[in-house]
Design an enzyme around this catalytic site. Structure first.
Site, PDB file in Angstrom:
ATOM      1  N   ASP A 127      -8.938   7.109   3.581  1.00  0.00           N
ATOM      2  CA  ASP A 127      -7.762   6.654   2.837  1.00  0.00           C
ATOM      3  C   ASP A 127      -8.212   6.173   1.458  1.00  0.00           C
ATOM      4  O   ASP A 127      -9.191   5.418   1.351  1.00  0.00           O
ATOM      5  CB  ASP A 127      -7.059   5.521   3.590  1.00  0.00           C
ATOM      6  CG  ASP A 127      -5.716   5.183   2.985  1.00  0.00           C
ATOM      7  OD1 ASP A 127      -4.725   5.841   3.355  1.00  0.00           O
ATOM      8  OD2 ASP A 127      -5.658   4.267   2.139  1.00  0.00           O
ATOM      9  N   GLU A 176      -2.181  10.005   0.770  1.00  0.00           N
ATOM     10  CA  GLU A 176      -3.532   9.796   0.241  1.00  0.00           C
ATOM     11  C   GLU A 176      -4.544   9.732   1.377  1.00  0.00           C
ATOM     12  O   GLU A 176      -5.628   9.173   1.234  1.00  0.00           O
ATOM     13  CB  GLU A 176      -3.591   8.508  -0.592  1.00  0.00           C
ATOM     14  CG  GLU A 176      -3.398   7.222   0.172  1.00  0.00           C
ATOM     15  CD  GLU A 176      -1.931   6.792   0.280  1.00  0.00           C
ATOM     16  OE1 GLU A 176      -1.716   5.605   0.542  1.00  0.00           O
ATOM     17  OE2 GLU A 176      -1.023   7.622   0.114  1.00  0.00           O
TER      18      GLU A 176
END
Length: 377
Positions: free
Chosen positions: A246, A290
């Site tokens: 992440d 993301e």
């Protein structure tokens, strides 16, 4: 003439079936081994196999011509083999197909002057096909050129003694010219349709499995592959590691610089991941906004944790055009592994949850770090 017509229908049906079989095989290969059509060596191997395939079909038509009185029909078919193979395959397949057909003619014939004439006829048409393969033209233009050059070659065949009633009258020659024209046009249209439909199907499947922004496999492809890898790992008792990544404070990048800036960061980040050296069969995917994942078959927890740390360090040192308010772009990573250190997961969802929990721990622990799962199933 009825025998000639039967031979014509039989031969063209056989040829269309051959094209159909080849189309199915190539479509399946594109699905199972898409990289084979991108690698120079495997493309060469496929071209060689294609040449052998059509060369053997050419021998079949030679054999039928020896058995049947419809010699002209089967000679026309052999020329169509070279025509189609040259236009849709290229130099390597047409050269191999020609060589096999010449060898077949020598083996099935009796080395008479008529056999030499057949070989010379085939050689002349092969040279025409081979030369046209070097032209940078579309398929239709190549077809028109080869077909036009076939007319004088066929004239030589129709009005020359080949020892099997091949000296034709003008009326017969016109009929066989017409049949050759119809056959080659039909085979070209069929080959073109099969070729384009295969490529279109591959592109559609590829776009459905690819994230358009990063050009990485998307969540759908990841889940399909994850299922296969997990089953293989469980069956063979080999480790399977999963890394979930992440990007830290990614929302700040979007809020400060706009979503286009965020897309730029995602593109650059994915490029770094793709250029990073990973073990064979590793799969990098974008599985969320993301969020990214890396599947690592046959890699233990300690090895995958080291890989994750190297990636983390590489991103920390990288220079991005846009950064979050908190500083440079960094990432947090969670790692889990199936079939290692006596840790086994019942399902792939359990393995994913373990990596996700490890990622959560990494973010809770201050971000920009790697956390390995300690959970046992």
């Amino acid at each position: 003439m009825s025998n000639q017509f039967d031979a014509y229908i039989d031969s063209i049906s056989t040829f269309l079936a051959i094209l159909f079989i080849q189309g199915i095989v190539f479509r399946k290969l594109r699905e199972v081994k898409p990289n084979w059509f991108l690698n120079h060596r495997t493309v060469l191997l496929l071209n060689i196999l294609l040449g052998i395939y059509y060369g053997l079909i050419g021998i079949y038509f030679i054999w039928r011509g020896e058995l049947d009185s419809a010699t002209v029909i089967y000679t026309n078919m052999r020329m169509n083999i070279l025509l189609i193979t040259a236009i849709f395959g290229g130099r390597v397949p047409v050269s191999i197909a020609y060589s096999i057909m010449v060898l077949g003619r020598l083996l099935l014939g009796d080395s008479s002057p008529h056999d030499i004439k057949f070989i010379l006829l085939l050689t002349g048409f092969f040279l025409i096909c081979f030369i046209v393969t070097n032209f940078k033209l579309n398929l239709l233009k190549k077809y028109v050129i080869v077909f036009s050059c076939a007319i004088p070659v066929l004239a030589y065949y129709y009005f020359t003694d080949f020892g099997s009633r091949t000296i034709l009258s003008y009326g017969e020659a016109i009929i066989y010219y017409f049949l050759f024209m119809v056959t080659s046009a039909l085979l070209f249209a069929a080959s073109n349709y099969i070729d384009k439909s295969n490529k279109t199907m591959f592109q559609l499947r590829n776009s459905a499995m690819t994230d358009m922004l990063t050009n990485l496999p998307n969540i759908r492809y990841f889940l399909n592959t994850f299922e296969k890898y997990f089953l293989t790992s469980s069956k063979k008792r080999r480790p399977l590691s999963l890394i979930i990544i992440d990007i830290d404070h990614f929302k700040q990048i979007n809020d400060l610089h706009g979503h286009q800036a965020g897309n730029t960061v995602l593109s650059q980040f994915s490029a770094i991941l793709k250029n990073h050296f990973l073990p064979k069969q590793a799969l990098i995917s974008r599985i969320g906004g993301e969020e990214f994942s890396i599947l690592l078959p046959n890699i233990t927890l300690s090895e995958s944790t080291q890989i994750a740390e190297i990636i983390r360090s590489e991103i920390e040192r990288a220079v991005f055009p846009y950064n979050p308010k908190s500083g440079n772009v960094t990432i947090s990573l969670g790692v889990s592994c199936h079939n290692d250190l006596n840790v086994f997961y019942k399902t792939k969802e359990n393995l994913f949850e373990a990596a996700d929990q490890a990622l959560y721990s990494a973010k809770q622990g201050g971000r920009n770090q790697v956390q390995a799962s300690k959970k046992e199933a």
